[in-house]
Design a protein around this motif. Sequence first.
Motif, mmCIF file in Angstrom:
data_model
loop_
_atom_site.group_PDB
_atom_site.id
_atom_site.type_symbol
_atom_site.label_atom_id
_atom_site.label_comp_id
_atom_site.label_asym_id
_atom_site.label_seq_id
_atom_site.Cartn_x
_atom_site.Cartn_y
_atom_site.Cartn_z
ATOM 1 N N PHE A 1 40.939 -25.251 -48.963
ATOM 2 C CA PHE A 1 39.664 -25.721 -48.416
ATOM 3 C C PHE A 1 38.550 -25.684 -49.461
ATOM 4 C CE2 PHE A 1 35.869 -26.177 -46.044
ATOM 5 C CZ PHE A 1 36.218 -27.072 -45.050
ATOM 6 N N SER B 1 41.936 -28.275 -41.692
ATOM 7 C CA SER B 1 40.521 -28.144 -42.068
ATOM 8 C C SER B 1 39.633 -27.882 -40.863
ATOM 9 C CB SER B 1 40.062 -29.426 -42.774
ATOM 10 O OG SER B 1 40.878 -29.715 -43.865
ATOM 11 N N TYR C 1 44.303 -10.832 -44.273
ATOM 12 C CA TYR C 1 42.898 -10.876 -44.666
ATOM 13 C C TYR C 1 42.061 -10.743 -43.399
ATOM 14 C CZ TYR C 1 43.337 -15.740 -43.140
ATOM 15 O OH TYR C 1 43.588 -16.861 -42.398
ATOM 16 N N PHE D 1 43.134 -38.472 -35.608
ATOM 17 C CA PHE D 1 42.490 -37.738 -34.500
ATOM 18 C C PHE D 1 41.013 -37.482 -34.758
ATOM 19 C CE2 PHE D 1 46.903 -36.247 -34.982
ATOM 20 C CZ PHE D 1 47.437 -36.713 -33.798
ATOM 21 N N SER E 1 44.297 -30.393 -37.454
ATOM 22 C CA SER E 1 44.224 -30.406 -38.921
ATOM 23 C C SER E 1 43.997 -28.985 -39.445
ATOM 24 C CB SER E 1 43.083 -31.314 -39.379
ATOM 25 O OG SER E 1 41.828 -30.720 -39.084
ATOM 26 N N ILE F 1 43.749 -42.061 -46.345
ATOM 27 C CA ILE F 1 44.325 -41.762 -45.033
ATOM 28 C C ILE F 1 44.330 -40.250 -44.866
ATOM 29 C CG2 ILE F 1 46.363 -41.997 -43.551
ATOM 30 C CD1 ILE F 1 45.963 -44.354 -46.436
ATOM 31 N N GLY G 1 47.393 -23.026 -47.953
ATOM 32 C CA GLY G 1 46.622 -21.889 -47.444
ATOM 33 C C GLY G 1 45.427 -21.505 -48.292
ATOM 34 N N VAL H 1 47.920 -44.140 -38.889
ATOM 35 C CA VAL H 1 48.527 -45.013 -39.900
ATOM 36 C C VAL H 1 50.045 -44.829 -39.881
ATOM 37 C CG1 VAL H 1 48.720 -45.326 -42.408
ATOM 38 C CG2 VAL H 1 46.472 -44.982 -41.354
ATOM 39 N N GLN I 1 50.781 -20.580 -38.841
ATOM 40 C CA GLN I 1 49.968 -19.421 -39.233
ATOM 41 C C GLN I 1 49.048 -19.029 -38.085
ATOM 42 O OE1 GLN I 1 52.029 -19.585 -42.609
ATOM 43 N NE2 GLN I 1 50.572 -17.954 -42.211
HETATM 44 C C1 LIG Z 1 44.701 -20.201 -40.860
HETATM 45 C C2 LIG Z 1 44.291 -20.821 -42.162
HETATM 46 C C3 LIG Z 1 43.404 -20.147 -42.987
HETATM 47 C C4 LIG Z 1 43.019 -20.718 -44.198
HETATM 48 N N1 LIG Z 1 42.110 -20.049 -44.957
HETATM 49 C C5 LIG Z 1 41.637 -20.626 -46.085
HETATM 50 C C6 LIG Z 1 40.617 -19.998 -46.815
HETATM 51 O O1 LIG Z 1 40.148 -18.909 -46.440
HETATM 52 N N2 LIG Z 1 40.142 -20.609 -47.929
HETATM 53 C C7 LIG Z 1 40.629 -21.800 -48.356
HETATM 54 O O2 LIG Z 1 40.156 -22.314 -49.381
HETATM 55 N N3 LIG Z 1 41.619 -22.433 -47.671
HETATM 56 C C8 LIG Z 1 42.123 -21.878 -46.553
HETATM 57 N N4 LIG Z 1 43.102 -22.492 -45.825
HETATM 58 C C9 LIG Z 1 43.717 -23.731 -46.342
HETATM 59 C C10 LIG Z 1 42.911 -24.968 -46.070
HETATM 60 O O3 LIG Z 1 42.384 -24.940 -44.757
HETATM 61 C C11 LIG Z 1 43.801 -26.192 -46.275
HETATM 62 O O4 LIG Z 1 44.390 -26.110 -47.575
HETATM 63 C C12 LIG Z 1 43.022 -27.477 -46.197
HETATM 64 O O5 LIG Z 1 42.252 -27.528 -45.007
HETATM 65 C C13 LIG Z 1 44.004 -28.654 -46.229
HETATM 66 O O6 LIG Z 1 43.261 -29.848 -46.062
HETATM 67 P P1 LIG Z 1 44.001 -31.252 -46.009
HETATM 68 O O7 LIG Z 1 42.909 -32.256 -46.074
HETATM 69 O O8 LIG Z 1 45.079 -31.317 -47.030
HETATM 70 O O9 LIG Z 1 44.768 -31.299 -44.609
HETATM 71 P P2 LIG Z 1 44.211 -31.436 -43.115
HETATM 72 O O10 LIG Z 1 42.931 -30.735 -42.955
HETATM 73 O O11 LIG Z 1 45.305 -31.049 -42.197
HETATM 74 O O12 LIG Z 1 43.885 -32.968 -42.961
HETATM 75 C C14 LIG Z 1 44.899 -33.948 -42.829
HETATM 76 C C15 LIG Z 1 44.342 -35.044 -41.939
HETATM 77 O O13 LIG Z 1 45.248 -36.151 -41.956
HETATM 78 C C16 LIG Z 1 45.216 -36.755 -40.696
HETATM 79 N N5 LIG Z 1 46.458 -37.537 -40.552
HETATM 80 C C17 LIG Z 1 47.723 -37.063 -40.602
HETATM 81 N N6 LIG Z 1 48.610 -38.068 -40.441
HETATM 82 C C18 LIG Z 1 47.879 -39.194 -40.285
HETATM 83 C C19 LIG Z 1 48.215 -40.554 -40.049
HETATM 84 N N7 LIG Z 1 49.505 -40.971 -39.960
HETATM 85 N N8 LIG Z 1 47.219 -41.458 -39.911
HETATM 86 C C20 LIG Z 1 45.913 -41.079 -40.009
HETATM 87 N N9 LIG Z 1 45.542 -39.787 -40.214
HETATM 88 C C21 LIG Z 1 46.511 -38.863 -40.344
HETATM 89 C C22 LIG Z 1 45.131 -35.580 -39.720
HETATM 90 O O14 LIG Z 1 44.600 -35.961 -38.468
HETATM 91 C C23 LIG Z 1 44.212 -34.618 -40.470
HETATM 92 O O15 LIG Z 1 42.862 -34.711 -40.043
HETATM 93 C C24 LIG Z 1 43.535 -21.965 -44.618
HETATM 94 C C25 LIG Z 1 44.421 -22.648 -43.780
HETATM 95 C C26 LIG Z 1 44.794 -22.088 -42.565
HETATM 96 C C27 LIG Z 1 45.748 -22.849 -41.692
#
Ligand SMILES: Cc1cc2nc3c(=O)[nH]c(=O)nc-3n(C[C@H](O)[C@H](O)[C@H](O)COP(=O)(O)OP(=O)(O)OC[C@H]3O[C@@H](n4cnc5c(N)ncnc54)[C@H](O)[C@@H]3O)c2cc1C
Length: 383
Positions: free
Chosen positions: A343, A45, A251, A36, A43, A10, A340, A172, A221
């Motif tokens: 990715f 990402s 940065y 979404f 998100s 999920i 943060g 979900v 952020q």
């Molecule tokens: C401004 C910024 C700069 C950054 N710079 C860097 C960088 O330079 N280098 C680096 O390595 N990292 C960086 N990061 C961090 C990195 O982007 C995140 O750590 C990473 O994208 C997190 O991914 P994730 O999959 O945990 O979360 P997300 O990408 O938020 O994905 C979570 C997903 O879950 C889905 N979801 C949520 N609830 C539900 C539900 N109930 N049912 C179904 N789907 C659901 C959402 O729609 C979303 O698509 C940065 C972050 C930000 C905000």
Amino acid sequence: MSEKPDVAVIGAGVFGAWTALQLRRTGRSVVLVDAFGTGNSRSSSSGASRVLRVGYGSQTFYSRWSQRSAYAWNELLRDWRPDLFTRTGVLWMARGDDTSLAETADTLALLHTPCELLDRDALEQRFPRFTFGPITHGLLEPDAGVINARRAVQAVVRQAVKQSVDYRVASVSPPHGTTRVDTLATTGGDIVAGTYVFACGAWLPKLFPTLLGARLYPTRQEVFFFGAKPGDREFSPPLMPAWIDFAGGVYGLPDLEGRGFKIGLDHHGPPFDPDRGDRLASNDALQVARMILARRLPSLQDAPLLEARVCAYSNSWNGDFLIDRHPELENVWLVGGGSGHGFKHGPAVGEYVADQLSGRDEPETRFTLAQHGAHERQERRVF
Ligand SMILES: Cc1cc2nc3c(=O)[nH]c(=O)nc-3n(C[C@H](O)[C@H](O)[C@H](O)COP(=O)(O)OP(=O)(O)OC[C@H]3O[C@@H](n4cnc5c(N)ncnc54)[C@H](O)[C@@H]3O)c2cc1C
């Protein structure tokens, strides 16, 4: 796809997308669900640019993960989307007796990753557009660079779908059960799977408020994109690297695809609700970004603002990811706390989760719920 997939993932952000792909590569049937759609603007990402670097101070663990992940990113994008990664180099900046760059250089040497330590004179010669102010030394990681996050995470999902992952857009509901979850309710109908992996970024504490409400802290952020003068290529690669000043909480990324020179404010912002929080950048943060430009890159101090974005960090207390089995629901796993810097690590996170589900590897203590108990929050440093 069988009636009952082995695993439902999920969240199709970078953690969930890579988890689905790596699970599929181990032969499991997988359904991947996102409320979404992958790379959606809510998100974390979804941004235009995320830094991929190997350096992590003395934290060899994350450097190794970065390096492993960089191979996987390269393998995935090499054949059909090499344009999504730009090798900009990353310039780290530090001041006074900060030893983190020397530690980073040691770790990079151990991992055979090229880097160059630069004193103040060398910094000024190599990067004449910068005014270095209190910065006394730097480290250049020339093979590091910037990835187009939204397109890259969508490419991971496309690859997963090619390999028969069943990808759906549906929201979900929080799971119910006493010792395990049998069925998951979604806006697109129920899902019945063997195991459920929740990789929901900043939404995790909303789905599991009792368990995660005091363990993960989503913050607001802000990032800003400024336009250089017409015809000026000095803020684009290869002349301008990505740069990081952790102590200064800031940065910058070079102008890619003509979007503008990016300034990111890395200090944790106020608490943020990923559903309800609006995404209009604040004037206060814009003034901070302009002040940084005036001090560091004075020729951009009056540059027009081309774009601003608000994004969520999903912070753990110390910047370590949280990846563990739910303490009561034996077939539920939690994957988040990107803090943060998550990715770049998507491939390694996915591989780790696949190994954990197979029971092949010992859990890494730093990721466990126990390690993410009641602690005083810290601002990340060399994360
Ligand atoms: C401004 C910024 C700069 C950054 N710079 C860097 C960088 O330079 N280098 C680096 O390595 N990292 C960086 N990061 C961090 C990195 O982007 C995140 O750590 C990473 O994208 C997190 O991914 P994730 O999959 O945990 O979360 P997300 O990408 O938020 O994905 C979570 C997903 O879950 C889905 N979801 C949520 N609830 C539900 C539900 N109930 N049912 C179904 N789907 C659901 C959402 O729609 C979303 O698509 C940065 C972050 C930000 C905000």
